[in-house]
Design a protein around this motif. Sequence first.
Motif, short mmCIF file in Angstrom:
data_model
loop_
_atom_site.label_atom_id
_atom_site.label_comp_id
_atom_site.label_asym_id
_atom_site.label_seq_id
_atom_site.Cartn_x
_atom_site.Cartn_y
_atom_site.Cartn_z
N MET A 1 1.90 -7.21 3.95
CA MET A 1 0.66 -6.48 3.71
C MET A 1 0.74 -5.07 4.26
O MET A 1 0.26 -4.11 3.64
N LEU A 2 1.35 -4.93 5.43
CA LEU A 2 1.51 -3.60 6.03
C LEU A 2 2.41 -2.74 5.16
O LEU A 2 2.15 -1.55 4.98
N HIS A 3 3.45 -3.33 4.63
CA HIS A 3 4.38 -2.62 3.75
C HIS A 3 3.66 -2.09 2.52
O HIS A 3 3.97 -1.00 2.02
N HIS A 4 2.68 -2.86 2.04
CA HIS A 4 1.91 -2.48 0.85
C HIS A 4 0.50 -2.05 1.22
O HIS A 4 -0.44 -2.26 0.43
N SER B 1 -3.08 -1.09 -0.73
CA SER B 1 -3.00 -1.62 -2.10
C SER B 1 -3.57 -3.04 -2.12
O SER B 1 -3.41 -3.81 -1.17
N ILE B 2 -4.24 -3.40 -3.22
CA ILE B 2 -4.77 -4.76 -3.36
C ILE B 2 -3.63 -5.69 -3.76
O ILE B 2 -2.94 -5.46 -4.75
N LEU B 3 -3.44 -6.73 -2.96
CA LEU B 3 -2.40 -7.72 -3.23
C LEU B 3 -3.06 -8.97 -3.81
O LEU B 3 -3.89 -9.62 -3.16
N ASP B 4 -2.69 -9.30 -5.03
CA ASP B 4 -3.29 -10.43 -5.73
C ASP B 4 -2.97 -11.74 -5.02
O ASP B 4 -1.83 -11.98 -4.61
N LYS B 5 -3.98 -12.59 -4.89
CA LYS B 5 -3.79 -13.85 -4.18
C LYS B 5 -2.77 -14.74 -4.88
O LYS B 5 -1.94 -15.39 -4.23
N GLU B 6 -2.82 -14.78 -6.20
CA GLU B 6 -1.87 -15.62 -6.92
C GLU B 6 -0.43 -15.14 -6.70
O GLU B 6 0.48 -15.95 -6.57
N ALA B 7 -0.26 -13.81 -6.65
CA ALA B 7 1.08 -13.28 -6.41
C ALA B 7 1.54 -13.61 -5.00
O ALA B 7 2.73 -13.93 -4.78
N LEU B 8 0.63 -13.56 -4.04
CA LEU B 8 0.99 -13.91 -2.67
C LEU B 8 1.37 -15.39 -2.56
O LEU B 8 2.32 -15.75 -1.86
N ILE B 9 0.63 -16.25 -3.25
CA ILE B 9 0.95 -17.68 -3.24
C ILE B 9 2.32 -17.92 -3.85
O ILE B 9 3.13 -18.70 -3.32
N GLU B 10 2.59 -17.27 -4.97
CA GLU B 10 3.87 -17.44 -5.64
C GLU B 10 5.02 -16.99 -4.75
O GLU B 10 6.11 -17.57 -4.78
N GLU C 1 -12.89 -10.60 -4.96
CA GLU C 1 -12.13 -11.45 -4.06
C GLU C 1 -10.85 -11.98 -4.70
O GLU C 1 -10.40 -13.09 -4.41
N SER C 2 -10.25 -11.18 -5.58
CA SER C 2 -9.02 -11.61 -6.25
C SER C 2 -7.78 -11.37 -5.39
O SER C 2 -6.69 -11.83 -5.72
N GLY C 3 -7.95 -10.62 -4.31
CA GLY C 3 -6.80 -10.30 -3.48
C GLY C 3 -7.22 -9.74 -2.14
O GLY C 3 -8.40 -9.73 -1.79
N TYR C 4 -6.23 -9.26 -1.40
CA TYR C 4 -6.47 -8.68 -0.08
C TYR C 4 -5.93 -7.25 -0.04
O TYR C 4 -4.94 -6.93 -0.71
N ARG C 5 -6.58 -6.44 0.78
CA ARG C 5 -6.11 -5.07 1.00
C ARG C 5 -6.10 -4.81 2.50
O ARG C 5 -7.11 -4.99 3.18
N LEU C 6 -4.95 -4.38 3.00
CA LEU C 6 -4.83 -4.06 4.43
C LEU C 6 -4.92 -2.56 4.60
O LEU C 6 -4.25 -1.79 3.91
N THR C 7 -5.75 -2.12 5.54
CA THR C 7 -5.88 -0.70 5.87
C THR C 7 -5.56 -0.52 7.35
O THR C 7 -5.79 -1.41 8.17
N THR C 8 -5.02 0.64 7.68
CA THR C 8 -4.61 0.90 9.06
C THR C 8 -5.50 1.91 9.78
O THR C 8 -5.27 2.21 10.95
N GLY C 9 -6.49 2.46 9.09
CA GLY C 9 -7.36 3.44 9.73
C GLY C 9 -6.58 4.62 10.26
O GLY C 9 -5.74 5.19 9.56
N ASN C 10 -6.82 4.97 11.52
CA ASN C 10 -6.10 6.10 12.12
C ASN C 10 -4.86 5.67 12.91
O ASN C 10 -4.25 6.47 13.62
N LEU C 11 -4.50 4.39 12.79
CA LEU C 11 -3.31 3.90 13.48
C LEU C 11 -2.05 4.40 12.78
O LEU C 11 -1.89 4.26 11.57
#
Length: 377
Positions: free
Chosen positions: A165-168, A171-180, A222-232
Amino acid sequence: MRALLVDDERLALELLQQLLENRIGGVTVIGSFTNPMQALESVRELQPDIIFLDIHMPGIDGLKLGDLMQESLPSAKIVFVTGYDQYAVDAFELNALDYILKPPHLKRLMKTLERFRESRPKVLETGVGEPLLCCFNQLQYLPDGRMPQALKWRTGKAQELFAFMLHHRDSILDKEALIEMFWPELETSRALQYLYTTVYQIRQTLKHSGIDQIRIVSGSFESGYRLTTGNLKLDTEEWKKRILELGTPSMLNAVNYEFALDLYKGDYLSEYGYVWAEQEREHLRGLWLRTARMLNDFYEQHRLTAEAIRLNLRIQQRFPYDEECSLGLMKLYRELGDPEGIREQYRQLGSRIEGELESRISAKVRTWYEEWERSGG
């Protein structure tokens, strides 16, 4: 780098400041004193990283002043500058960083700054107290920009999913793609439960580590997840910025080049061997290699043979099968009149290429070596 200069001769101070700020660069002189007691009174307030201190001054012995300054500011490194070499032993007994004679020469001063750089913890500077997330070698968190701490993951799957998730990030990562990708052997309903549990574990790890800048939010519908880092900030991204801002190698910024190369502490997430990280891993390795070769070309053009050899040995340590590096070292040893160095390089290259890779040294390298041997070595 913040420097403080102390010398009872004004001209000596001006020369040293000019060399540090204008000829070498990357150094800011925050204080310049002809009065040693004023310097001592100011050292704690100014907080220099390095202090250049004349030994022979009226009123107080420079060695004694250095001792007092170390008591006042233990983090500062002391460099003694003097016209007398009889003080060298006493200077190093004070745990001085270096000892140089007047008038200071540019090359000698560059070596002093290199020694200073090597004495510092190899942590990317993002600003005083700024947190940093490290991706070189392994995932670590620097809450204060100084002391790294490992992240404690409940499972290896939680660690890899977070890294992915950090690498991407953003970006929204699709849940089905993550499961696969992470649970291809499970039925969808069960795999979804594993995904939800793992995301929860990641959030808990981030919370317990005090990393409140990172958020994992659900994407649209709610089709996927998105990780954000803010000011980190990430050390890999900050390192790339530093590299791209270096400019053309010169006497003014060679130290900055060396420091930037030092900050590359290992390949991207290399401890885990994630296949999906390989492209970024190779990109960063290539950027390090191109930067090192640019600096090497500069050293060779200016006949800085010792610096070029040292740098090529560093390249070889990271890229042991790079034949261009081995050939370059052989040519540099030829300049120094070191035939044993040439033969040792060729022998080591053969051991790596022929012994480990079961291949052959390239015709280009073989031809050069054989012609050198025929010329009398």
